[in-house]
Enzyme design. Structure first.
Site, short mmCIF file in Angstrom:
data_model
loop_
_atom_site.label_atom_id
_atom_site.label_comp_id
_atom_site.label_asym_id
_atom_site.label_seq_id
_atom_site.Cartn_x
_atom_site.Cartn_y
_atom_site.Cartn_z
N TYR A 1 0.91 -1.31 -0.07
CA TYR A 1 -0.18 -0.07 -0.09
C TYR A 1 0.77 1.14 -0.05
CZ TYR A 1 -2.77 3.63 2.04
OH TYR A 1 -3.54 4.82 2.52
N LYS B 1 1.38 4.45 -2.62
CA LYS B 1 1.50 5.84 -2.32
C LYS B 1 2.61 6.47 -2.87
CE LYS B 1 -2.67 6.03 -0.81
NZ LYS B 1 -3.78 6.80 -1.70
#
Lengths: 247, 247
Positions: B146, B150
């Site tokens: 994750y 980003k």
């Protein structure tokens, strides 16, 4: 016993430079989407870099991965770099970690930092008397979506190193040409990487001990605006060529 | 006339904090994959963030985009973050540039730098008397896939800013909770972001003039290990809360 090295994207230009000098140095497993058109050392696997199962199989018994596979075009469309460069690199890291591979050398690119070449800085920064120098500690500034995909690939390496302890070196490859630096192209001369320096650099990536590194992959050009100090220090890179020594 | 703001991922927690305080401040166009379950200001568009055509349509007449959409789970699998967070963010930037949008505020995350929290540094770095501080100039170290997504999203913003001049701020959001900081969770207290500070921070992202910025989105916590100086300087962020002032 020689180390077993998996070379992805083996049929490309960087693979050509590496295999030209290092054919006998390692137990090679070569992987490319297309079957070979010439005689190459070792074993050859035809597979797409996003084919999870094939990549896992190709990783068996491998000590070091040199990961070159991906769409190499600086004008590559987003869908292609998303799939081939970003997803493909995650596939490689996941399989490498699961197979207990020790090191991954990732073919990143000068395009990961291409947007530092602003109108204000160029063409001065391409010249020997200009002292502008990137050293790899700066935040990336990709010059195209291909460059974005390389930044994402570097970041995957950072994560897999931190999480799983695998050694990772991101090599921001300059302008690789055989025999002679680019002619009448100052940028290409500044970031020239000769074939023999390329082979030597990846040889050091396979041999050296390191944790996580970002290095610039260029010859020792007078015109350079990328530092090669981290490649020297982390890998023992000792380039022999300089674009200024050619006409 | 109020600015027109497109809020993607409007139904999530960050959207809730923003709309709670700023419902009347802008002409809102809210976008989410799921239709709203409560009464919300402005116009609502139901669309997937990777639906190129729908995103282009949603971008018409928009001045500022606050891009929150994506898989918010720190344990999200790769395929989901590749599609929703990386590809989705590229879809947003491409459409924003084509529509002439002025600014994009991108919901990045503390997980983009989560791997700085090593065993050696924690839990000391979560404490008020420890002076370890990240300020956004450091190279990212994602703590999970994750977080990798980003970092890729931030890098897309860097590219679209450099190439097209669109203003971009990457907000590395901390731990957003309503009313009260996390209890018995030092990390969460260190990176607490109160609802009102969150709304104020994104208000500043919509209002302020900037080129390209990376800021940490947390309240003014005694325990902090993220600097809020760049948010103060670049955006005029002036947080009101501090996790130390709650029991």
């Amino acid at each position: 016993m020689a180390q077993s090295v998996l070379l992805t994207g083996a049929a490309g230009r960087v693979g050509d430079a590496i295999l030209g000098d290092l054919a006998d140095a390692y137990e090679w497993r070569l992987l490319d989407r297309d079957p070979p058109t010439e005689d190459l050392p070792g074993e050859f696997v035809v597979a797409d870099i996003t084919d999870d199962e094939a990549i896992r199989e190709a990783m068996e018994g491998i000590d070091v991965v040199v990961h070159l596979a991906g769409d190499p075009r600086k004008t590559a469309p987003w869908d292609s770099v998303l799939t081939n460069n970003i997803d493909g690199t995650q596939t490689v890291y996941e399989a490498a970690v699961d197979a207990g591979v020790e090191k991954v050398a990732f073919a990143s690119s000068n395009h990961a930092v291409g947007a530092f070449e602003t109108d204000e800085r160029t063409p001065d920064m391409y010249r020997a008397d200009d002292d502008y120098l990137l050293d790899g500690s700066e935040l990336p500034r990709p010059g195209n979506l291909y460059g974005v995909s390389k930044v994402a690939g570097e970041s995957l390496g950072r994560y897999y190193h931190d999480e799983y302890g695998i050694s990772v070196v991101n090599v921001r490859i300059g302008n690789l040409t055989q025999n002679h630096p680019p002619i009448d192209y100052e940028r290409g001369q500044a970031m020239w990487l000769s074939y023999r320096d390329c082979a030597h650099l990846f040889d050091r990536c396979i041999q050296a001990d390191y944790e996580y590194e970002i290095v610039y992959g260029i010859s020792d050009n007078d015109r350079k605006y990328y530092s090669i100090e981290s490649a020297r220090e982390a890998l023992g890179y000792d380039p022999q060529d300089n674009s200024a020594e050619h006409d």
